[in-house]
Design an enzyme around this catalytic site. Structure first.
Site, PDB file in Angstrom:
ATOM      1  CG  HIS A   4      -2.137  -1.065   1.128  1.00 44.70           C
ATOM      2  ND1 HIS A   4      -1.849  -2.151   1.300  1.00 44.70           N
ATOM      3  CD2 HIS A   4      -3.372  -0.668   0.563  1.00 44.70           C
ATOM      4  CE1 HIS A   4      -3.343  -2.682   1.452  1.00 44.70           C
ATOM      5  NE2 HIS A   4      -4.167  -1.951   0.696  1.00 44.70           N
ATOM      6  CE  LYS A  26      -4.121  -0.611   4.536  1.00 44.41           C
ATOM      7  NZ  LYS A  26      -5.324  -0.072   4.934  1.00 44.41           N
TER       8      LYS A  26
END
Ligand code: NAP
Length: 269
Positions: free
Chosen positions: A158, A162
């Protein structure tokens, strides 16, 4: 005659996901965005604080109770942070508004609370750690493969903004695989980590590895291994618009539900 549009409040409209949700909701004839919930800008209009949303004149509230009581929506979409998402979803259910929550990182106890409340009130409530249809298929295909392969490692990748690790999708994938996989502690029984965390996190004897890098959006690969072969199932979201079909379907579906559903895979045919 056209049915009344579904009245929607979006929490987190200025975040990366929230912006996409505002665009999606305002482009649907059968949806009506009646307000948004932001951390600041109480009393202003969304168009005043975000030039990108020129013409989107719905009001901004900072307090969810005030917002829901004043605008009486059918549905709340939450794309914020875990603590706020839990509070927003709980408040919505208490005020008979149906939550669709994409925010990840809500604790298992809090999810249990939301489940109890939604089921007691017989109100639709959808919590979906991944709204991308391709990601749901990746999870389902992984669950199918787990019947034949009991050795598996999950690598989720990601963007570096995040907050939670591992991702909600990785945890959900491991849970789905666990339903079909023969329970097994993987790797060498005597393996040691020379650096803590080298083998990743562990769930049901499976290992989950989290990669965080700028340039990424949301990606996951599930690698199965057996004698002489591996099988890799991979999904990539290159753009946050990939999540919006799932948000739209969830809003439409939550209006027909009379209880709690966790995971988009449970509402798709
Ligand atoms: P983001 O860009 O950081 O956006 C979060 C937004 O929430 C920010 O605008 C933040 O405002 C706002 N916020 C925080 N607390 C709030 C509160 N109490 N009330 C109202 N707004 C509040 O994050 P993102 O990338 O959009 O992701 C949002 C969530 O969705 C994360 O949990 C992420 O993991 C999840 N996600 C889910 C999916 C899915 O398919 N389900 C896909 C991608 C991401 P400030 O900036 O002012 O703090």
């Amino acid at each position: 005659m056209m049915a009344n549009p579904i009245k929607i409040v979006i929490a987190g409209p200025r975040g990366r996901m929230g912006r996409e949700a505002v665009k999606m909701v305002t482009h649907q004839k059968h949806f009506q965005m009646v307000a948004v919930i932001d951390k600041g800008n109480d009393g202003k209009k969304l168009s005043e604080v975000e030039p990108e949303f020129h013409g989107v004149d719905c009001p901004i509230y900072t307090d969810i109770h005030t917002c829901l009581k004043a605008t009486k929506p059918d549905c709340l979409i939450d794309l914020t942070v875990p603590d706020a998402a839990y509070y927003h979803a709980k408040s919505a259910l208490e005020l008979n508004v149906r939550p669709v929550v994409g925010t990840t990182g809500i604790s298992p106890d809090e999810l249990e609370d939301l489940k109890t409340l939604a089921n007691e009130k017989k109100l639709g409530c959808i919590i979906a750690p991944n709204f991308a249809i391709g990601a749901v298929l990746m999870m389902k295909f992984s669950q199918m493969a787990a019947k034949y392969f009991s050795d598996v490692e999950i690598i989720e990748l990601h963007h570096d903004g995040k907050l939670d690790a591992p991702s909600g999708t990785a945890i959900k994938t491991a849970e789905m695989i666990h339903e079909n996989r023969e329970l097994k502690q993987q790797g060498h029984p005597n393996e040691t980590e020379k650096l803590t965390g080298a083998r990743g996190a562990e769930l049901y004897g499976m290992h989950i590895h989290s990669v965080r890098l700028p340039g990424l959006i949301a990606h996951q690969q599930v690698i199965f291994g057996a004698s002489g072969e591996t099988l890799t199932i991979r999904h990539d979201s290159y753009d946050r618009s990939s999540f919006m079909t799932g948000v739209k379907v969830s809003v439409e579906t939550v209006m027909k539900l009379d209880g709690y559903v966790y995971g988009l895979e449970n509402i798709l045919d």
